[in-house]
Design an enzyme around this catalytic site. Structure first.
Site, PDB file in Angstrom:
ATOM      1  N   TYR A 184      47.141  34.061  31.639  1.00 12.94           N
ATOM      2  CA  TYR A 184      47.705  35.078  32.526  1.00 12.94           C
ATOM      3  C   TYR A 184      48.668  35.997  31.777  1.00 12.94           C
ATOM      4  CZ  TYR A 184      45.859  32.965  36.804  1.00 12.94           C
ATOM      5  OH  TYR A 184      45.042  32.499  37.799  1.00 12.94           O
ATOM      6  N   HIS A 198      45.901  36.663  39.343  1.00 14.75           N
ATOM      7  CA  HIS A 198      46.848  35.606  39.658  1.00 14.75           C
ATOM      8  C   HIS A 198      47.125  35.512  41.150  1.00 14.75           C
ATOM      9  CE1 HIS A 198      50.715  33.448  39.897  1.00 14.75           C
ATOM     10  NE2 HIS A 198      50.291  32.834  38.816  1.00 14.75           N
TER      11      HIS A 198
END
Length: 267
Positions: free
Chosen positions: A29, A44
């Protein structure tokens, strides 16, 4: 599309927490966010999906276990002691080819620390190689490399239960998840329940790891390792190859490889 990352240790650190999967997910991420905050936030916070209030949204990527040979295990400390300097990691994304080429460039030459505040290793990404897909057919046999998670939470339960294949709800919920995952993210084909079937080929082993360690949200997620045969449209096979077969695939669950027994017998 799958990529194989070659990671090189850059310092003398050798100790890595056994539950390292959460740190890999967080690093992925972070890489995405560095290059494109909107894309990373989308993955996310929402993943892909229709966005209906009663529909789960899915984060369509997955990753393998680290390939670091046979490390020394310190079970009481929950640590691996790694001696090799070159480590392999595979990651995959169920996105279009343009996005895959973009993603490949993001990971090249990345430098990062993997671990907690007490134990971890500094790495640099020395190489990123795109991997070819297998030849998919409607019936395929797979071997789970990371656990297949199937959860069920009753209305008054505070936490979900993680089912094993012995539970009568396991097969139905696992197929429901795959159908929803496909239908909510791919719009050229709608999958009906009678188009997908799974058959376990051997005994299962319970396995899991901790996510969000050392936080108030820390929890241990438990899944199952086994070989299985899946009958489904080819596009569904491509999805699980690129996005994992399990719930919580973006945390490293549900990574599959084509069974070598199947590849041998199908030649």
């Amino acid at each position: 599309m799958r990529f194989e990352l070659t990671l090189n240790r850059t310092t003398k650190q050798r100790m890595l927490p056994m539950d390292y999967q959460y740190y890999i997910s967080a690093w992925i991420y972070k890489v995405l966010k560095q290059a494109d905050a909107d894309f990373a936030n989308f993955l996310h916070n929402k993943g892909y999906g229709k966005g209906d209030s009663d529909t789960k949204l899915y984060k369509l990527f997955c990753f393998s276990r680290l390939n670091f040979g046979k490390p020394k295990m310190w079970k009481e400390k929950k640590l691996f002691e790694i001696s090799t300097h070159e480590i392999k990691l595979q990651i995959s994304f169920d996105v279009n080819e343009v996005a895959c080429n973009f993603i490949k460039g993001l990971f090249m030459a990345q430098e990062f620390y993997l671990g907690d505040k007490f134990n971890g290793i500094d790495f640099t990404v020395a190489n990123v190689a795109a991997l070819s897909e297998p030849e998919f057919t409607e019936t395929m046999r797979y071997r789970l490399q990371t656990p297949w998670v199937v959860s069920y939470q009753k209305e008054n339960d505070k936490y979900p239960s993680y089912l094993s294949p012995k539970d009568e709800l396991f097969e139905g919920l696992s197929m429901k998840h795959l159908i929803e995952k496909y239908n909510n993210t791919h719009h050229d084909l709608f999958i009906e329940p009678d188009q997908i079937k799974v058959k376990r080929l051997n005994d299962f082993k319970r396995s899991g790891f901790v996510i969000k360690p050392d936080t108030p949200q820390q929890s241990r997620i438990v899944g199952n390792l086994f070989d299985f045969e899946l009958y489904a449209p080819v596009d569904v096979h491509k999805m699980i190859w690129n996005a994992g077969v399990s719930e919580k695939s973006s945390s490293g669950f549900g990574w599959v490889e084509v069974s070598t027994d199947y590849m041998t017998s199908s030649k």
